[in-house]
Design an enzyme around this catalytic site. Structure first.
Site, PDB file in Angstrom:
ATOM      1  N   VAL A 119       0.911  -1.147   0.000  1.00 40.41           N
ATOM      2  CA  VAL A 119       0.000   0.000   0.000  1.00 40.41           C
ATOM      3  C   VAL A 119       0.947   1.192   0.000  1.00 40.41           C
ATOM      4  O   VAL A 119       1.506   1.552   1.034  1.00 40.41           O
ATOM      5  CB  VAL A 119      -0.922   0.028   1.233  1.00 40.41           C
ATOM      6  CG1 VAL A 119      -1.797   1.280   1.220  1.00 40.41           C
ATOM      7  CG2 VAL A 119      -1.779  -1.222   1.309  1.00 40.41           C
ATOM      8  N   PRO A 120       1.199   1.795  -1.163  1.00 38.38           N
ATOM      9  CA  PRO A 120       2.288   2.773  -1.284  1.00 38.38           C
ATOM     10  C   PRO A 120       1.959   4.160  -0.698  1.00 38.38           C
ATOM     11  O   PRO A 120       1.877   5.163  -1.415  1.00 38.38           O
ATOM     12  CB  PRO A 120       2.519   2.832  -2.794  1.00 38.38           C
ATOM     13  CG  PRO A 120       1.175   2.547  -3.371  1.00 38.38           C
ATOM     14  CD  PRO A 120       0.551   1.525  -2.445  1.00 38.38           C
ATOM     15  N   CYS A 121       1.802   4.180   0.617  1.00 38.95           N
ATOM     16  CA  CYS A 121       1.496   5.438   1.310  1.00 38.95           C
ATOM     17  C   CYS A 121       2.556   6.499   1.037  1.00 38.95           C
ATOM     18  O   CYS A 121       2.266   7.699   1.090  1.00 38.95           O
ATOM     19  CB  CYS A 121       1.397   5.190   2.816  1.00 38.95           C
ATOM     20  SG  CYS A 121       0.183   3.944   3.267  1.00 38.95           S
ATOM     21  N   HIS A 122       3.781   6.060   0.756  1.00 40.31           N
ATOM     22  CA  HIS A 122       4.870   7.011   0.501  1.00 40.31           C
ATOM     23  C   HIS A 122       4.622   7.846  -0.755  1.00 40.31           C
ATOM     24  O   HIS A 122       5.223   8.905  -0.912  1.00 40.31           O
ATOM     25  CB  HIS A 122       6.213   6.272   0.405  1.00 40.31           C
ATOM     26  CG  HIS A 122       6.291   5.284  -0.714  1.00 40.31           C
ATOM     27  ND1 HIS A 122       5.749   4.009  -0.611  1.00 40.31           N
ATOM     28  CD2 HIS A 122       6.834   5.366  -1.949  1.00 40.31           C
ATOM     29  CE1 HIS A 122       5.974   3.362  -1.744  1.00 40.31           C
ATOM     30  NE2 HIS A 122       6.619   4.169  -2.577  1.00 40.31           N
ATOM     31  N   ARG A 123       3.728   7.438  -1.611  1.00 37.15           N
ATOM     32  CA  ARG A 123       3.441   8.172  -2.852  1.00 37.15           C
ATOM     33  C   ARG A 123       2.418   9.287  -2.653  1.00 37.15           C
ATOM     34  O   ARG A 123       2.061   9.966  -3.613  1.00 37.15           O
ATOM     35  CB  ARG A 123       2.950   7.204  -3.923  1.00 37.15           C
ATOM     36  CG  ARG A 123       4.000   6.182  -4.307  1.00 37.15           C
ATOM     37  CD  ARG A 123       3.505   5.204  -5.341  1.00 37.15           C
ATOM     38  NE  ARG A 123       4.498   4.144  -5.523  1.00 37.15           N
ATOM     39  CZ  ARG A 123       4.222   2.928  -5.942  1.00 37.15           C
ATOM     40  NH1 ARG A 123       2.980   2.603  -6.264  1.00 37.15           N
ATOM     41  NH2 ARG A 123       5.176   2.024  -6.059  1.00 37.15           N
TER      42      ARG A 123
END
Length: 169
Positions: A137-141
Site C-alpha cells: 500500500v504505497p502510502c509514501h506516494r
C-alpha cells in the site's frame, strides 16, 4: 482459522518483516521499530499466532520485495489482505492508494476524493498513518498539495528514500 506466516527480508532500509495470510499481505514493518512487541499486538488483533521465519510459500513475496529494492520490480502481484482494516473511509483510502502507480505522486486530497470524500484530505492522511502495510500500500506516494512530502509516521527519511528510489522526487 486463518494461518499467518511471516518472514524478514533484507532491504537497504533495514529488515522488512512481512506477514501474510492465505489471502495476501496483512502487515509489514521495518526492523527499526519494536518488531517483537508489534508482532505480539498483531497476534492479539488477528486472534491467531504468526509463524515467524516461515519461508514456505513466501518466496514470491520475498522476490517481489527484493526486485522492488533492486529497481527491477515496479508492481506487486501478491495481493493485499485488508482484513484487519475496518470497512469505511479508511479502507477506501488504502484501496485508492494502491492504485497510485510506481514513480507517481498523489495528494492527500486526491486520495480522499478517490475514496469518496472531496474535502477529507486531512482524514486521508490520518488513515494512511494507520496503514498496517507499507510498500504494497504505497502510502509514501501521497504528498501534501503544496509539494512537501508530508508525514510518514515518524519515518520521513524512509519516505524520502522510497520516493527518490522511484524517481518521484
Amino acid at each position: 482459522m486463518t494461518r499467518y506466516r511471516a518472514t524478514g527480508i533484507a532491504t537497504p532500509l533495514g529488515e522488512m518483516i512481512v506477514v501474510v495470510s492465505g489471502e495476501g499481505v496483512v502487515w509489514t514493518m521495518f526492523s527499526d521499530e519494536n518488531a517483537a512487541l508489534e508482532l505480539e499486538r498483531l497476534e492479539v488483533r488477528l486472534g491467531s499466532s504468526i509463524h515467524l521465519g516461515s519461508v514456505r510459500g513466501l518466496t514470491p513475496v520475498r522476490r517481489e520485495v527484493e526486485a522492488y529494492f533492486r529497481g527491477t520490480g515496479r508492481t506487486f502481484a501478491t495481493p493485499v489482505d485488508l482484513a484487519i482494516v475496518q470497512d469505511g473511509f479508511g479502507r477506501r483510502v488504502l484501496e485508492a492508494t494502491m492504485a497510485i502507480p510506481y514513480g507517481e505522486l498523489a495528494t492527500y486530497g486526491d486520495v480522499a476524493a478517490s475514496a469518496g470524500s472531496l474535502r477529507a484530505g486531512r482524514a486521508a492522511g490520518g488513515a494512511l498513518s494507520r496503514s498496517p502495510i507499507e510498500l504494497f500500500v504505497p502510502c509514501h506516494r501521497v504528498v501534501h498539495a503544496g509539494g512537501t512530502i508530508g508525514g510518514y509516521g515518524r519515518h520521513e527519511d524512509r519516505k524520502r528514500w522510497l520516493l527518490r528510489h522511484e524517481g518521484a522526487v
